[in-house]
Write a protein that holds these residues in place. Sequence first.
Motif, PDB file in Angstrom:
ATOM      1  N   TRP A   1       0.831  -1.195   0.000  1.00  0.00           N
ATOM      2  CA  TRP A   1       0.000   0.000   0.000  1.00  0.00           C
ATOM      3  C   TRP A   1       0.871   1.253   0.000  1.00  0.00           C
ATOM      4  O   TRP A   1       0.614   2.203  -0.736  1.00  0.00           O
ATOM      5  N   VAL A   2       1.933   1.253   0.814  1.00  0.00           N
ATOM      6  CA  VAL A   2       2.852   2.394   0.863  1.00  0.00           C
ATOM      7  C   VAL A   2       3.559   2.555  -0.482  1.00  0.00           C
ATOM      8  O   VAL A   2       3.692   3.664  -0.998  1.00  0.00           O
ATOM      9  N   ALA A   3       3.996   1.445  -1.086  1.00  0.00           N
ATOM     10  CA  ALA A   3       4.687   1.498  -2.384  1.00  0.00           C
ATOM     11  C   ALA A   3       3.777   2.060  -3.480  1.00  0.00           C
ATOM     12  O   ALA A   3       4.254   2.656  -4.445  1.00  0.00           O
ATOM     13  N   ALA A   4       2.459   1.894  -3.320  1.00  0.00           N
ATOM     14  CA  ALA A   4       1.509   2.424  -4.307  1.00  0.00           C
ATOM     15  C   ALA A   4       1.221   3.908  -4.078  1.00  0.00           C
ATOM     16  O   ALA A   4       0.436   4.499  -4.807  1.00  0.00           O
ATOM     17  N   GLY A   5       1.840   4.484  -3.061  1.00  0.00           N
ATOM     18  CA  GLY A   5       1.622   5.901  -2.793  1.00  0.00           C
ATOM     19  C   GLY A   5       0.578   6.156  -1.723  1.00  0.00           C
ATOM     20  O   GLY A   5       0.056   7.258  -1.615  1.00  0.00           O
ATOM     21  N   SER A   6       0.231   5.126  -0.942  1.00  0.00           N
ATOM     22  CA  SER A   6      -0.762   5.232   0.145  1.00  0.00           C
ATOM     23  C   SER A   6      -2.078   5.847  -0.319  1.00  0.00           C
ATOM     24  O   SER A   6      -2.585   6.801   0.278  1.00  0.00           O
ATOM     25  N   PRO A   7      -2.662   5.307  -1.405  1.00  0.00           N
ATOM     26  CA  PRO A   7      -3.918   5.884  -1.900  1.00  0.00           C
ATOM     27  C   PRO A   7      -5.056   5.689  -0.899  1.00  0.00           C
ATOM     28  O   PRO A   7      -5.096   4.690  -0.186  1.00  0.00           O
ATOM     29  N   THR A   8      -5.949   6.642  -0.844  1.00  0.00           N
ATOM     30  CA  THR A   8      -7.114   6.527   0.037  1.00  0.00           C
ATOM     31  C   THR A   8      -8.070   5.503  -0.561  1.00  0.00           C
ATOM     32  O   THR A   8      -8.528   5.663  -1.693  1.00  0.00           O
ATOM     33  N   PRO A   9      -8.371   4.430   0.190  1.00  0.00           N
ATOM     34  CA  PRO A   9      -9.274   3.416  -0.371  1.00  0.00           C
ATOM     35  C   PRO A   9     -10.731   3.881  -0.352  1.00  0.00           C
ATOM     36  O   PRO A   9     -11.144   4.629   0.526  1.00  0.00           O
ATOM     37  N   ARG A  10     -11.464   3.408  -1.335  1.00  0.00           N
ATOM     38  CA  ARG A  10     -12.914   3.616  -1.364  1.00  0.00           C
ATOM     39  C   ARG A  10     -13.499   2.689  -0.306  1.00  0.00           C
ATOM     40  O   ARG A  10     -13.148   1.522  -0.221  1.00  0.00           O
ATOM     41  N   VAL A  11     -14.371   3.198   0.543  1.00  0.00           N
ATOM     42  CA  VAL A  11     -14.962   2.393   1.609  1.00  0.00           C
ATOM     43  C   VAL A  11     -16.324   1.905   1.150  1.00  0.00           C
ATOM     44  O   VAL A  11     -17.161   2.690   0.716  1.00  0.00           O
ATOM     45  N   GLY A  12     -16.540   0.604   1.237  1.00  0.00           N
ATOM     46  CA  GLY A  12     -17.811   0.022   0.836  1.00  0.00           C
ATOM     47  C   GLY A  12     -17.643  -1.455   0.564  1.00  0.00           C
ATOM     48  O   GLY A  12     -16.793  -2.114   1.150  1.00  0.00           O
ATOM     49  N   LEU A  13     -18.449  -1.978  -0.345  1.00  0.00           N
ATOM     50  CA  LEU A  13     -18.368  -3.376  -0.719  1.00  0.00           C
ATOM     51  C   LEU A  13     -17.176  -3.555  -1.646  1.00  0.00           C
ATOM     52  O   LEU A  13     -17.081  -2.903  -2.677  1.00  0.00           O
ATOM     53  N   VAL A  14     -16.262  -4.419  -1.268  1.00  0.00           N
ATOM     54  CA  VAL A  14     -15.047  -4.651  -2.048  1.00  0.00           C
ATOM     55  C   VAL A  14     -15.408  -5.401  -3.329  1.00  0.00           C
ATOM     56  O   VAL A  14     -16.245  -6.310  -3.326  1.00  0.00           O
ATOM     57  N   THR A  15     -14.785  -5.011  -4.440  1.00  0.00           N
ATOM     58  CA  THR A  15     -15.049  -5.620  -5.742  1.00  0.00           C
ATOM     59  C   THR A  15     -14.890  -7.134  -5.673  1.00  0.00           C
ATOM     60  O   THR A  15     -13.895  -7.642  -5.156  1.00  0.00           O
TER      61      THR A  15
END
Length: 183
Positions: free
Chosen positions: A69-83
């Motif tokens: 997650w850190v290597a990806a730039g620590s993007p803010t995840p969408r909160v909800g039902l995971v794909t």
Amino acid sequence: MKIRATRRSVRRAGFAGASAVTLAAVLAIVAPTAAQASGERYEKYPWSDTVYVSSYPYVAARAITYPEWVAAGSPTPRVGLVTGSHVISYQTNPSAIYIGPFQDDLRPRVNDRHVSYAEWLAVGSPSPTRSIYGYIKTANSPNIYRCSTDGGYGAPYLVTYDSWLWNGSPSPVTVSSITARCP
């Protein structure tokens, strides 16, 4: 009609103090993050700290580690039902809803979760798929059996504690005897 802007026309239009905008400045504002550019989507369930990533065409997400997650730039995840999540209810307790991430041979088994009404609403209240399986037990035994509403799937069988946990710890229905099908 083509519009041609010169310094003189810009000054005449009242933008005399405007400075030239560089391509780098524009890209800094509108350029997608590394995660967006790669077509990856970061998601998480409201009740969990685990972050999942899915790639285009967003078929199924996989859990990622903190270093990933850190290597990806620590993007803010969408909160909800995971794909790719499955939302199920069991034959023996259809009002209880269980949600878990997509599972296959390439993804480690993750426990399903028995969700509360508020958690179910938080992920958009998806309609559950009714499983053909259920869980039963007798009053005089702590053993839990998995059964099927379709006799073609065999007689009820004793489940391990781990298997029961993986499936969200569904409440078994107490029956007088273990029969060939779910009640």
